[in-house]
Write a protein that holds these residues in place. Structure first.
Motif, PDB file in Angstrom:
ATOM      1  N   VAL A 188       0.952  -1.195   0.152  1.00  0.00           N
ATOM      2  CA  VAL A 188      -0.122  -0.116   0.076  1.00  0.00           C
ATOM      3  C   VAL A 188       0.822   1.389  -0.123  1.00  0.00           C
ATOM      4  O   VAL A 188       1.966   1.018   0.648  1.00  0.00           O
ATOM      5  N   GLN A 189       0.497   2.260  -0.791  1.00  0.00           N
ATOM      6  CA  GLN A 189       1.101   3.597  -0.647  1.00  0.00           C
ATOM      7  C   GLN A 189       0.536   4.698   0.151  1.00  0.00           C
ATOM      8  O   GLN A 189      -0.785   4.815  -0.359  1.00  0.00           O
ATOM      9  N   ILE A 190       1.123   4.998   1.080  1.00  0.00           N
ATOM     10  CA  ILE A 190       0.367   6.071   1.828  1.00  0.00           C
ATOM     11  C   ILE A 190       1.483   7.348   1.925  1.00  0.00           C
ATOM     12  O   ILE A 190       2.341   7.175   2.404  1.00  0.00           O
ATOM     13  N   GLU A 191       0.800   8.438   1.504  1.00  0.00           N
ATOM     14  CA  GLU A 191       1.355   9.604   1.564  1.00  0.00           C
ATOM     15  C   GLU A 191       0.837  10.678   2.690  1.00  0.00           C
ATOM     16  O   GLU A 191      -0.308  10.837   2.778  1.00  0.00           O
ATOM     17  N   LEU A 192       1.871  11.092   3.555  1.00  0.00           N
ATOM     18  CA  LEU A 192       1.444  12.209   4.599  1.00  0.00           C
ATOM     19  C   LEU A 192       1.754  13.559   4.130  1.00  0.00           C
ATOM     20  O   LEU A 192       2.806  13.548   3.685  1.00  0.00           O
ATOM     21  N   VAL A 193       1.005  14.423   4.249  1.00  0.00           N
ATOM     22  CA  VAL A 193       0.981  15.757   4.058  1.00  0.00           C
ATOM     23  C   VAL A 193       0.516  16.543   5.504  1.00  0.00           C
ATOM     24  O   VAL A 193      -0.048  16.046   6.336  1.00  0.00           O
ATOM     25  N   CYS A 194       1.104  17.577   5.554  1.00  0.00           N
ATOM     26  CA  CYS A 194       0.590  18.666   6.594  1.00  0.00           C
ATOM     27  C   CYS A 194       0.358  19.954   5.761  1.00  0.00           C
ATOM     28  O   CYS A 194       1.009  20.871   5.412  1.00  0.00           O
ATOM     29  N   SER A 195      -1.105  20.014   5.698  1.00  0.00           N
ATOM     30  CA  SER A 195      -1.732  21.190   4.916  1.00  0.00           C
ATOM     31  C   SER A 195      -1.475  22.536   5.634  1.00  0.00           C
ATOM     32  O   SER A 195      -1.922  23.591   4.916  1.00  0.00           O
ATOM     33  N   ASP A 196      -1.088  22.650   6.874  1.00  0.00           N
ATOM     34  CA  ASP A 196      -1.155  23.751   7.714  1.00  0.00           C
ATOM     35  C   ASP A 196       0.342  24.177   7.651  1.00  0.00           C
ATOM     36  O   ASP A 196       1.349  23.566   8.333  1.00  0.00           O
TER      37      ASP A 196
END
Length: 172
Positions: free
Chosen positions: A98-106
């Motif tokens: 599985v491919q999981i991207e983490l982002v922080c939009s703030d």
């Protein structure tokens, strides 16, 4: 199963990977640890790492997947080439991924994380905010899940990841 985890520095990858690894009983492969060990041994200078750390991690992932372990690959994975190498590791072992991207939009929260985090790897020089902003990073086109760590705690983000992985495992 291989959990391919990625995102810019400071979005919470390692914190979430550690929580998820404990909950899932997974092996946690952290690129920063591998690359710094290679640098500390004098094998490769820090400014010329290239793909070495990723290649080592991919091979260790394949070995552990073949043994039937759940593996979390924790790295920035800034470009498609690095993501494809992780997928190839899973395919070589005959295991799903599985491919999981983490982002922080703030942006302010992300910057605060970068400026206040503590390094737990001896000799590793963490990137400052400007280096994170200047880093080449291509958003994922084929992520199975994107988790925005600005929207909830790292514990809650880990619970989202763990729930997703358990559902995928159950469907296999």
């Amino acid at each position: 199963m291989l959990i391919i985890l990625g995102g810019l520095p400071g979005v919470g990858k390692t914190s979430i990977a550690r929580l998820a690894a404990r909950e899932l009983g997974a092996i946690h492969l952290r690129i920063d640890t591998i690359e710094q060990a290679i640098i500390d041994c004098g094998v490769v200078p820090s400014d010329d790492m290239g793909p070495v750390g990723y290649v080592v991690a991919n091979r260790i992932a394949t070995d552990n997947l073949r043994l039937g372990h759940l593996v979390i690959g924790d790295s920035v994975n800034p470009i498609e080439l690095s993501r494809a190498a992780w997928r190839d590791s899973a395919k070589l072992a005959g295991k799903p991924f599985v491919q999981i991207e983490l982002v922080c939009s703030d942006r302010d929260k992300h910057r605060h994380r970068i400026e206040t985090r503590k390094c737990d790897i001896e000799n590793l020089k963490m990137p400052d905010w400007q280096k994170v902003c200047d880093r080449e990073y291509h958003p994922w086109q084929d992520a199975d899940l994107v988790i925005d760590t600005a929207l909830q705690s790292l514990d809650a983000s880990s619970e989202i990841l763990v729930g997703f992985v358990r559902e995928r495992i159950a469907s296999i």
